[in-house]
Design an enzyme around this catalytic site. Structure first.
Site, PDB file in Angstrom:
ATOM      1  N   ARG A  47       0.814  -1.221   0.000  1.00  0.00           N
ATOM      2  CA  ARG A  47       0.000   0.000   0.000  1.00  0.00           C
ATOM      3  C   ARG A  47       0.847   1.272   0.000  1.00  0.00           C
ATOM      4  O   ARG A  47       0.454   2.281  -0.576  1.00  0.00           O
ATOM      5  CB  ARG A  47      -0.952   0.011   1.191  1.00  0.00           C
ATOM      6  CG  ARG A  47      -2.055  -1.028   1.011  1.00  0.00           C
ATOM      7  CD  ARG A  47      -3.077  -0.917   2.104  1.00  0.00           C
ATOM      8  NE  ARG A  47      -4.179  -1.845   1.885  1.00  0.00           N
ATOM      9  CZ  ARG A  47      -5.231  -1.926   2.681  1.00  0.00           C
ATOM     10  NH1 ARG A  47      -5.323  -1.149   3.736  1.00  0.00           N
ATOM     11  NH2 ARG A  47      -6.187  -2.774   2.428  1.00  0.00           N
ATOM     12  N   ASP A  97     -15.446  10.669   6.730  1.00  0.00           N
ATOM     13  CA  ASP A  97     -14.407   9.648   6.709  1.00  0.00           C
ATOM     14  C   ASP A  97     -13.092  10.367   6.991  1.00  0.00           C
ATOM     15  O   ASP A  97     -12.987  11.578   6.806  1.00  0.00           O
ATOM     16  CB  ASP A  97     -14.356   8.951   5.341  1.00  0.00           C
ATOM     17  CG  ASP A  97     -13.722   7.570   5.409  1.00  0.00           C
ATOM     18  OD1 ASP A  97     -14.448   6.557   5.416  1.00  0.00           O
ATOM     19  OD2 ASP A  97     -12.468   7.491   5.485  1.00  0.00           O
TER      20      ASP A  97
HETATM   21  C1  LIG Z   1     -14.388  -0.824   5.652  1.00  0.00           C
HETATM   22  S1  LIG Z   1     -14.829   0.870   5.427  1.00  0.00           S
HETATM   23  C2  LIG Z   1     -16.516   0.855   5.979  1.00  0.00           C
HETATM   24  C3  LIG Z   1     -17.425   1.571   5.021  1.00  0.00           C
HETATM   25  C4  LIG Z   1     -18.906   1.540   5.367  1.00  0.00           C
HETATM   26  N1  LIG Z   1     -19.166   2.078   6.678  1.00  0.00           N
HETATM   27  C5  LIG Z   1     -19.444   0.135   5.279  1.00  0.00           C
HETATM   28  O1  LIG Z   1     -19.696  -0.506   6.302  1.00  0.00           O
HETATM   29  O2  LIG Z   1     -19.625  -0.367   4.149  1.00  0.00           O
HETATM   30  C6  LIG Z   1     -13.977   1.628   6.816  1.00  0.00           C
HETATM   31  C7  LIG Z   1     -13.788   3.127   6.646  1.00  0.00           C
HETATM   32  O3  LIG Z   1     -13.372   3.678   7.892  1.00  0.00           O
HETATM   33  C8  LIG Z   1     -12.506   4.750   7.635  1.00  0.00           C
HETATM   34  N2  LIG Z   1     -11.697   5.057   8.846  1.00  0.00           N
HETATM   35  C9  LIG Z   1     -10.656   4.362   9.353  1.00  0.00           C
HETATM   36  N3  LIG Z   1     -10.157   4.979  10.434  1.00  0.00           N
HETATM   37  C10 LIG Z   1     -10.924   6.085  10.633  1.00  0.00           C
HETATM   38  C11 LIG Z   1     -10.907   7.136  11.595  1.00  0.00           C
HETATM   39  N4  LIG Z   1     -10.001   7.185  12.580  1.00  0.00           N
HETATM   40  N5  LIG Z   1     -11.830   8.113  11.495  1.00  0.00           N
HETATM   41  C12 LIG Z   1     -12.760   8.091  10.490  1.00  0.00           C
HETATM   42  N6  LIG Z   1     -12.812   7.129   9.550  1.00  0.00           N
HETATM   43  C13 LIG Z   1     -11.910   6.133   9.619  1.00  0.00           C
HETATM   44  C14 LIG Z   1     -11.669   4.266   6.457  1.00  0.00           C
HETATM   45  O4  LIG Z   1     -11.076   5.338   5.749  1.00  0.00           O
HETATM   46  C15 LIG Z   1     -12.709   3.503   5.629  1.00  0.00           C
HETATM   47  O5  LIG Z   1     -13.236   4.282   4.581  1.00  0.00           O
END
Ligand SMILES: C[S@@+](CC[C@H](N)C(=O)[O-])C[C@H]1O[C@@H](n2cnc3c(N)ncnc32)[C@H](O)[C@@H]1O
Length: 281
Positions: free
Chosen positions: A44, A146
């Protein structure tokens, strides 16, 4: 600390580099990476090293120290953004039931999608609510956030390859998406009528202040808590639940459980929670 090189790579990469990446990601985004993620981290971040013409992870870590603007691309590269329209369909049915009840009381409805990724989740909320509320959809406000600025850009555009929507009900595809033509062939865009009601913001859930007004009807915080350790999860849950209305709902991901946090929330159906009395205001 172990500075042993990790296999043969295009860029110098040691165990110590991996540990430092993990420390920084945990400090800045709350994300805990397992030791098994060494290869994932390499692949990555390799794109960033190539882009910056740096020879090794050690030099990239030094570069990050000197160039704070690189922390955002670092985070963007390391987040996992997997999502889909109407993922865990039962949550959207429950959202519609909640909105119907609240609507009868004739007030504005406010929702937060707290890890919105590329936007499929908040747009699915908007579609479900529009279908259920019709003209009264005008009173719906969805905040979608996000930490990753790259996915937020995609989300704001609301343009998706057709494969992303081909599992959706044809009536939904027809009503809520515009098919691209010419150079946009193969893509579809969420209609402006829905996009107007979704506001995208960059919010790091670790931030001390989310600048989020309380009284929310529901929070979708799905498939992000799994990346955080338990103390972080409970701390965030407590802050989020306080932003809900007393009759509001908290939606978690399919593998996330808060049944132990029974001083904060009560399970009402599969991975859906309500604040316990007195916690929300
Ligand atoms: C697996 S996706 C989940 C997307 C959606 N909620 C779903 O369930 O389909 C996880 C997301 O969490 C975000 N994320 C990770 N750490 C975070 C943080 N500290 N604050 C906000 N978002 C975060 C990532 O960028 C990513 O887009």
């Amino acid at each position: 600390m172990n500075a042993q090189a990790l296999g043969v790579h295009e860029f110098g990469y040691s165990e110590r580099d991996f540990e430092q990446v993990c420390d920084q990601l945990y400090r800045r985004a709350g994300i805990s990476l397992a030791a098994s993620k060494q290869q994932m981290v390499y692949s990555r971040l390799a794109r960033r090293l190539r882009h910056l013409a740096l020879p090794s992870f050690a030099s990239y870590l030094a570069y990050l120290d000197q160039h704070p603007e690189e922390w955002q691309p670092f985070i963007n590269a390391l987040t996992t953004n997997l999502t889909a329209f109407f993922r865990e369909k039962h949550h959207f049915d429950q959202l519609v039931a909640l909105a119907g009840e609240a609507q009868r009381r004739g007030r504005t409805l406010r929702f937060w999608s707290a890890a919105a990724s590329t936007g499929e989740e908040p747009y699915s909320m908007a579609i479900a609510l529009h279908q259920a509320l019709g003209e009264r959809f005008g009173q719906v406000q969805i905040i979608a956030s996000d930490i990753d600025t790259g996915v937020l850009e995609t989300a704001r555009n609301g343009v998706y390859p057709l494969e992303r929507i081909d599992q959706l009900d044809p009536a939904i595809r027809k009503r809520y998406f515009l098919r691209g033509t010419g150079s946009n062939a193969g893509f579809a865009r969420v209609i402006p009528e829905l996009r107007q009601h979704v506001e995208f913001r960059r919010i790091n859930l670790l931030d001390a202040d989310w600048h989020m007004a309380g009284g929310l009807d529901a929070i979708f915080c799905r498939n992000v808590m799994i990346y955080f350790d338990k103390p972080t999860q409970v701390r965030l849950l407590e802050r989020q639940v306080r932003l809900l209305r007393p009759d509001g709902l908290f939606f978690a991901g399919h593998s996330e459980s808060f049944v132990q946090a029974n001083h904060l929330v009560k399970l009402v159906s599969r991975t859906v929670y309500r604040p316990v009395a007195g916690v929300a205001v």
